[in-house]
Design an enzyme around this catalytic site. Structure first.
Site, short mmCIF file in Angstrom:
data_model
loop_
_atom_site.label_atom_id
_atom_site.label_comp_id
_atom_site.label_asym_id
_atom_site.label_seq_id
_atom_site.Cartn_x
_atom_site.Cartn_y
_atom_site.Cartn_z
N SER A 113 -56.09 -46.05 25.54
CA SER A 113 -55.51 -44.92 25.47
C SER A 113 -54.99 -44.19 24.49
CB SER A 113 -54.18 -45.15 26.67
OG SER A 113 -53.49 -44.00 27.00
N HIS A 114 -53.81 -44.40 24.02
CA HIS A 114 -53.20 -43.65 22.79
C HIS A 114 -53.11 -44.83 21.81
CE1 HIS A 114 -50.19 -46.09 24.98
NE2 HIS A 114 -49.39 -46.06 23.99
N ASP A 278 -54.27 -37.30 24.52
CA ASP A 278 -54.57 -38.59 23.88
C ASP A 278 -55.79 -39.19 23.85
OD1 ASP A 278 -54.59 -38.96 26.72
OD2 ASP A 278 -53.60 -41.23 26.34
N ASP A 280 -57.57 -41.10 25.90
CA ASP A 280 -58.41 -40.93 27.09
C ASP A 280 -57.92 -39.49 27.66
OD1 ASP A 280 -56.03 -41.77 27.39
OD2 ASP A 280 -56.83 -43.01 29.36
N ASP A 282 -55.23 -38.43 29.33
CA ASP A 282 -54.31 -38.43 30.52
C ASP A 282 -53.15 -37.92 30.07
OD1 ASP A 282 -53.81 -40.72 29.22
OD2 ASP A 282 -54.10 -42.08 31.06
N ARG A 283 -52.83 -37.87 28.68
CA ARG A 283 -51.52 -37.58 28.26
C ARG A 283 -51.28 -36.02 27.75
NH1 ARG A 283 -48.07 -42.40 25.24
NH2 ARG A 283 -48.52 -43.86 26.93
N LYS A 377 -52.90 -39.35 35.74
CA LYS A 377 -52.32 -38.14 34.92
C LYS A 377 -53.26 -37.46 34.00
CE LYS A 377 -50.66 -40.94 31.08
NZ LYS A 377 -50.54 -42.62 31.31
C1 G16 Z 1 -49.60 -46.37 30.38
C2 G16 Z 1 -49.27 -46.00 31.69
C3 G16 Z 1 -48.20 -45.03 31.88
C4 G16 Z 1 -46.90 -45.44 31.26
C5 G16 Z 1 -47.04 -45.77 29.92
C6 G16 Z 1 -46.00 -46.56 29.28
O1 G16 Z 1 -49.73 -44.88 29.62
O2 G16 Z 1 -50.51 -45.04 32.16
O3 G16 Z 1 -47.91 -44.67 33.35
O4 G16 Z 1 -46.07 -44.45 31.45
O5 G16 Z 1 -48.26 -46.49 29.79
O6 G16 Z 1 -46.28 -47.21 28.33
P1 G16 Z 1 -45.25 -48.47 27.89
O7 G16 Z 1 -45.26 -49.40 28.80
O8 G16 Z 1 -45.65 -48.65 26.36
O9 G16 Z 1 -43.83 -47.73 27.63
P2 G16 Z 1 -51.26 -44.82 28.96
O10 G16 Z 1 -51.47 -43.40 28.54
O11 G16 Z 1 -51.17 -45.88 27.81
O12 G16 Z 1 -52.28 -45.33 30.10
#
Ligand code: G16
Length: 543
Positions: A113-114, A278, A280, A282-283, A377
């Site tokens: 992801s990010h 981001d 992938d 989704d953000r 998302k």
């Molecule tokens: C992931 C989850 C999200 C969540 C986020 C929280 O985001 O898919 O639903 O809100 O982690 O991150 P943390 O646990 O670091 O606060 P992503 O975009 O990284 O897949």
């Protein structure tokens, strides 16, 4: 073509976090590491013989090697067909949609992801089920448990797979189908939004927009949809070329990591509208001139105006937000007289609500928003929603946000992150905080504490209970402080402190969230042992 079993030994550290297993690339590069985890997924995913799986990733370093290993294991485990985005690329929302449309048994999403990429960066993998949604907590726990006892995995010697040439080819027992990663997704977007209306806005020449893809997966999607289909001028999408290391940047659409976009929107010559996504896809981060829209506000505003958008013209069944996300959406739900659910952090907790028609829109403070069109998302979806809303109302982002605050009040929201290099110390600090919950109400913090608890969630569909999902502290003026440990990092521990203050009518509503929540941040820190234990008097990140 030979299928055989490879002897291996378990790795003890394959416990997925908030969204899949994320580790340093160098960890994933260890012999057997990825294969072990993939086999654990395949062992727990039900009978896959003769079924299809979707596979693709955000294009980060190790994406192609990982896909090759995934194909070998899929073939070794009797999967009939692997549907892969051309070049190995699939944004997370596109992969989620593809799983549903192709009636696949699930999907292997290769993404951290990010998190930063490159040889010294992070890699990740998550499994999405046939619904297109992320594996449930129960399935995730099963996969982890299986990984802890892994002694063999199954592979087929299928040779090097061509991930670049469209069409389908047979590799021993496995068919690999290479698809356009964008086409299917773009069609879904066309069905939800008024492309004529958005196109007319973008083609006026008066309305200018910038989309920063941060050299990640959304670039090709944004170019096709915004520039080719909707007619935005070439160059609207910047940093649109996916790179294995995201150009050395941190592909996280927030005001810190996408600071250049924020600066552009605050300077002379700013566009009318800007957005970023981001790693992938989704953000999303939404910006107007001189304004970054807080994710909680974004969700609330989209919900308040949803019926102006073709895909939501019939209204919303309900809405949901993760617990730490600002309660702006609660106010909208109240006025619309629809249910509003509060779930733990992690998109997977929305899945059952979406699947059973309880909610239409949902979102999180971590720059995630989406609807029942997908089970993930969806960054570009949010951008198109904001574009369509501006086209429908003739109002820009700043006017829509300020109008919302004037109407509903402002839920001022800010997140303070404290990075603690020693992960165990981070866990200890959080545990001490949890233990102090019963006595928090007696603490003198300048403002009265009216309640404190450790958030627990019971899923209304399957009755599963998720405990220890963060600490909530309520203050007498309606403010709220939430604490939880991040579940997406690959080193140390990050204590996230979420601050929310309610403003209605009085005071300068337009001041920055960071300044408006500054005093609350001090109170929040002082309720923890951050200073005594870790010497951290100030956050390492303010978002
Ligand atoms: C992931 C989850 C999200 C969540 C986020 C929280 O985001 O898919 O639903 O809100 O982690 O991150 P943390 O646990 O670091 O606060 P992503 O975009 O990284 O897949």
């Amino acid at each position: 073509m030979a299928t055989h079993s490879v002897a291996t030994t378990p790795f003890p550290d394959q416990q997925p976090g908030t969204a899949g297993l994320r580790r340093k690339v160098t960890v994933f590069q260890q012999e057997h590491y990825l294969a072990n985890f993939l086999q654990a997924i395949l062992d727990c995913a039900g009978d896959l013989r003769g079924r299809s799986l979707v596979a693709g990733g955000d294009g980060r370093y190790f994406n192609r090697e990982a896909l090759q290993i995934a194909a070998e294991l899929a073939a070794g485990n009797g999967v009939d067909r692997l549907i892969v985005g051309q070049g190995g690329l699939l944004s997370t929302p596109a992969a989620s949609l593809l799983i549903g449309h192709r009636e696949a048994a699930g999907g292997l999403l290769l993404t951290a992801s990010h998190n930063p990429g490159g040889p010294d960066g992070d890699f990740g993998i998550k499994f999405n089920t046939a619904s297109g949604g992320q594996a449930s907590e129960r399935l995730t726990a099963e996969i982890f448990d299986t990984s802890r006892h892994m002694e063999r995995y199954f592979v087929a010697d299928i040779g090097q797979v061509d991930f670049d040439t469209p069409g389908e080819r047979r590799y021993g027992p496995l068919t690999v189908e290479i698809v356009d990663p964008v086409a299917d997704y773009a069609t879904v977007m066309q069905g939800l939004f008024d492309f004529d209306r958005i196109g007319a806005l973008l083609r006026t020449g008066e309305f200018r927009m910038r989309f920063d893809a941060l050299h990640a997966a959304t670039g090709p999607y944004a170019r096709t949809i915004l520039e080719d289909m909707l007619g935005a001028p070439e160059g609207t999408v910047v940093n649109g070329e996916p790179l294995e290391d995201f150009g050395g940047g941190h592909p996280d659409p927030n005001p810190v990591d996408a600071a250049s976009l924020v600066a552009f929107m605050s300077a002379d010559g700013a566009a009318d509208f800007a957005a970023a996504s981001d790693g992938d896809g989704d953000r999303n981060m939404i910006l107007g001139r001189g304004l970054v829209v807080s994710p909680g506000d974004s969700l609330a505003i989209l919900a308040a105006h949803a019926t102006r958008i073709p895909g939501y013209a019939d209204g919303l069944a309900g809405v949901a937000r993760s617990m730490p996300t600002s309660r702006a959406i609660d106010r909208v739900a109240e006025r619309l007289d629809i249910p509003c659910f509060e779930t733990p952090t992690g998109w997977r907790f929305f899945s059952n609500l979406l699947e059973h028609g309880h909610i239409t829109l949902c979102g999180e403070e971590s720059f995630g928003t989406s609807s029942n069109h997908a089970r993930e998302k969806d960054g570009l979806w949010a951008v198109l929603f904001w574009l369509d809303l501006q086209a429908a109302t003739g109002r820009d982002v700043v006017s829509l946000v300020r109008g919302h605050w004037a109407d509903y009040g402002r839920n001022v929201f800010c997140r303070h992150d404290y990075f603690i290099p020693d992960a165990q110390q981070g866990r200890d600090i959080f545990e001490a905080l949890e233990k102090s919950v019963p006595s928090l109400a007696r603490k003198s913090v300048g403002l009265g504490v009216t309640g404190a608890d450790i958030f627990s969630y019971r899923d209304p569909i399957d009755d599963s209970v998720s405990d220890h999902q963060g600490v909530r502290v309520m203050l007498e003026d309606g403010s709220r402080i939430v604490y939880r440990l991040s579940g997406t990092g690959t080193a140390g521990a990050t204590l996230r402190i979420y601050l929310e203050r309610i403003m209605t009518g009085s005071g300068d509503m337009t001041a920055s969230a960071a300044s408006l929540t500054g005093p609350l941040g001090h109170i929040a820190r002082d309720l923890t042992t951050l200073v005594e234990s870790a010497g951290l008097a100030a956050p390492t990140g303010v978002i």
